[in-house]
Every structure is written in C-alpha cells, then in structure tokens.
Design an enzyme around this catalytic site. Structure first.
Site, PDB file in Angstrom:
ATOM      1  N   HIS A  77       0.822  -1.221   0.000  1.00 48.02           N
ATOM      2  CA  HIS A  77       0.000   0.000   0.000  1.00 48.02           C
ATOM      3  C   HIS A  77       0.852   1.266   0.000  1.00 48.02           C
ATOM      4  O   HIS A  77       0.361   2.337  -0.344  1.00 48.02           O
ATOM      5  CB  HIS A  77      -1.044  -0.015   1.140  1.00 48.02           C
ATOM      6  CG  HIS A  77      -0.529   0.380   2.481  1.00 48.02           C
ATOM      7  ND1 HIS A  77      -0.111  -0.526   3.430  1.00 48.02           N
ATOM      8  CD2 HIS A  77      -0.374   1.601   3.040  1.00 48.02           C
ATOM      9  CE1 HIS A  77       0.273   0.126   4.512  1.00 48.02           C
ATOM     10  NE2 HIS A  77       0.129   1.420   4.297  1.00 48.02           N
ATOM     11  N   ASP A 107       0.048  -7.576   1.633  1.00 53.09           N
ATOM     12  CA  ASP A 107       0.505  -6.185   1.670  1.00 53.09           C
ATOM     13  C   ASP A 107       2.035  -6.144   1.747  1.00 53.09           C
ATOM     14  O   ASP A 107       2.607  -5.828   2.785  1.00 53.09           O
ATOM     15  CB  ASP A 107      -0.141  -5.455   2.849  1.00 53.09           C
ATOM     16  CG  ASP A 107       0.080  -3.952   2.784  1.00 53.09           C
ATOM     17  OD1 ASP A 107       0.514  -3.454   1.729  1.00 53.09           O
ATOM     18  OD2 ASP A 107      -0.190  -3.277   3.807  1.00 53.09           O
ATOM     19  N   GLN A 114       0.570   6.094  11.286  1.00 48.68           N
ATOM     20  CA  GLN A 114       0.733   6.543   9.905  1.00 48.68           C
ATOM     21  C   GLN A 114       2.178   6.998   9.654  1.00 48.68           C
ATOM     22  O   GLN A 114       2.753   7.718  10.467  1.00 48.68           O
ATOM     23  CB  GLN A 114      -0.230   7.695   9.591  1.00 48.68           C
ATOM     24  CG  GLN A 114      -1.573   7.230   9.056  1.00 48.68           C
ATOM     25  CD  GLN A 114      -2.282   6.275   9.961  1.00 48.68           C
ATOM     26  OE1 GLN A 114      -2.351   6.511  11.147  1.00 48.68           O
ATOM     27  NE2 GLN A 114      -2.787   5.196   9.418  1.00 48.68           N
ATOM     28  N   GLY A 115       2.716   6.573   8.563  1.00 49.95           N
ATOM     29  CA  GLY A 115       4.108   6.881   8.227  1.00 49.95           C
ATOM     30  C   GLY A 115       5.056   5.749   8.579  1.00 49.95           C
ATOM     31  O   GLY A 115       6.186   5.708   8.094  1.00 49.95           O
ATOM     32  N   ASP A 116       4.605   4.844   9.448  1.00 49.42           N
ATOM     33  CA  ASP A 116       5.431   3.678   9.801  1.00 49.42           C
ATOM     34  C   ASP A 116       5.215   2.516   8.851  1.00 49.42           C
ATOM     35  O   ASP A 116       5.995   1.553   8.855  1.00 49.42           O
ATOM     36  CB  ASP A 116       5.098   3.199  11.221  1.00 49.42           C
ATOM     37  CG  ASP A 116       5.531   4.181  12.281  1.00 49.42           C
ATOM     38  OD1 ASP A 116       6.607   4.797  12.127  1.00 49.42           O
ATOM     39  OD2 ASP A 116       4.793   4.340  13.276  1.00 49.42           O
ATOM     40  N   SER A 117       4.158   2.577   8.082  1.00 48.86           N
ATOM     41  CA  SER A 117       3.840   1.461   7.190  1.00 48.86           C
ATOM     42  C   SER A 117       5.032   1.065   6.343  1.00 48.86           C
ATOM     43  O   SER A 117       5.821   1.920   5.926  1.00 48.86           O
ATOM     44  CB  SER A 117       2.706   1.840   6.246  1.00 48.86           C
ATOM     45  OG  SER A 117       1.499   1.707   6.911  1.00 48.86           O
TER      46      SER A 117
END
Ligand code: ARG
Length: 244
Positions: A62, A109, A196-199
């Site tokens: 993603h 993912d 968010q941003g760690d994905s």
C-alpha cells in the site's frame, strides 16, 4: 467501509500530518542499520522499509500503490531526517505483490523495491516459518511515522516493544484479520503501536523480519492492535524477487 477510510488516510497523509511509532523511544540507526524510509522526490517521508538484500528493500504494497519508481527515494543510514547522514538511493524498479487487492485489510501487503545501487548495510533475514509467531512474543517495531494518532511525523527514528497476540485476539479486534496473511501486535489497553508513516517498516524479533507494518484502526487505541504482513507466509514469493 472502515477499510476504505484507512486506506484513504494512509494514501493521503499530508506533509503536516504523518504519524510515527506511538509510545516508543528514540532508536539508533547503528543498532538497526537495515531500517530505511521512503520519500517522494520532494523528500517527504511517507513509509518505512527494510533492507533484505544489497539492492532490495521490502516494504508494504500500500506504500507504493500511488508511487512511480522514478519518484521514489530510499533513505539509508539516516536516523534524523533533518541531517544528510547516510545516503539517498533511487529506486530502479518496484514490484508489488500481484495478489495485493488495493487494500491492506485484504492481505498480501508487501512489495519489493530494487535499488539503483548496492547499499552497505547488513540485510535483515526473513522469517521462514511460523515458530516466531507465538502470542506474547516481544517484537520491536521501528519507524519515522507519527508519535500519536493525530500528531505529526517523527524527525527521528523511533522504536517500541510490542507483544504479538493470538489469532483469536486479532480476529476479535479486526473482522478482516486473516491468520495466513497477517499477525497483530500491541496491548489490549493500547498505548504502544505503529502509526501513519510507519507502514512498510519492520516488526522484528531477535534479528529476524517477522512483520511489515500494514494497518490499524487509529493508532494505539485500546482493543485495537497494529496489524502486520505475515512475512513467513510470503517468504517464497519475496525471495523469488531477491534474486532478480
Ligand atoms: N497504514 C499506516 C501507514 O501507511 C500504518 C498504520 C499502522 N497503524 C497502526 N495502528 N498500527 O503508515
């Protein structure tokens, strides 16, 4: 519905609002040399990743859904975003799992970035079977994402320790949870999580890559775990890409 909103949030993290690890502490890039972050061509950090071979970075599918390889940069060896430490490496190509359905809650993912040149950091080995996926096993998560749910992205690499939980607990938290594709980690009472941003970044146990940060309902909420791509389930597909 919820999934669509989560994806929209992940895809549309603006420069002013990107989250990092919640409830963690600063981490040393010397201790975790294989953790990297991804930026667009403006230098905006939007995801994490892990060096898994000299020219290969494993991240979340993603993260790359709306990203062209020629705009993608991989920052290696830089703990503090405001420095010019380490190096910024271009992506030569991007391979997204062909089974990824456009939504992290659907599984698969994961994606592999081929770098334009070799990087001089050790690769993190991939989990190759299910022995590391024990409920209550402590894992380390890492990233430059938001440090609270409605916060902003971290300037520094952050780490947190989170226990894996059982498939039963993960399913109770997320009806989309699938044990074959995912693992969840965190505390029932919340407080410590990726955000968010760690994905795309690592969930690591004893020097082995066990998970890839994938999704969650908010960040660090009670009763809601972070959900990670189950690396061992996909190790054959991933390794097939590492030889190219
Ligand atoms: N989807 C998010 C990203 O793109 C990561 C979400 C992780 N959330 C969580 N609660 N653990 O950065």
């Amino acid at each position: 519905m919820v999934a669509a909103v989560l994806v929209a949030l992940a895809a549309a993290v603006p420069a002013a609002a990107s989250p990092r690890v919640v409830g963690g502490e600063r981490a040393s890039i010397v201790e975790y040399p294989w953790v990297v972050y991804l930026t667009d061509s403006t230098g905006f950090q939007f995801c994490g990743g892990t060096v898994v071979a000299a020219t290969k970075v494993l991240t979340a599918a993603h993260c790359l859904a709306n990203q062209r390889a020629d705009n993608l940069r991989v920052v290696v060896g830089r703990e503090d975003k405001r420095t010019t430490d380490g190096r910024v490496v271009n992506a030569q190509s991007v391979w997204v799992s062909p089974n990824y359905r456009g939504d992290p809650t659907g599984g698969s993912d994961f994606a592999v970035i081929t770098l334009s040149r070799r990087v001089n950091v050790p690769a993190l080995p991939l989990a190759s079977d299910n022995t590391l996926y024990q409920p209550n096993a402590m894992a380390t998560v890492l990233g430059w994402g938001m440090t609270k749910e409605s916060g902003e992205a971290s300037e520094y690499l952050m780490q947190a320790a989170v226990p894996l939980d059982s498939d039963t607990a993960c399913t109770a938290a997320y009806q989309q949870y699938r044990a074959s594709a995912m693992v969840c980690a965190g505390y029932q009472q919340g407080g410590v999580d990726t955000c968010q941003g760690d994905s795309g970044g690592p969930l690591e146990i004893n020097g082995v890559l066990v998970g890839i940060t994938s999704f969650g309902d908010g960040c660090a909420r009670p009763g809601k775990y972070g959900v990670y791509t189950r690396v061992a389930s996909y190790v054959t597909a991933i390794e097939g890409e590492l030889d190219r």
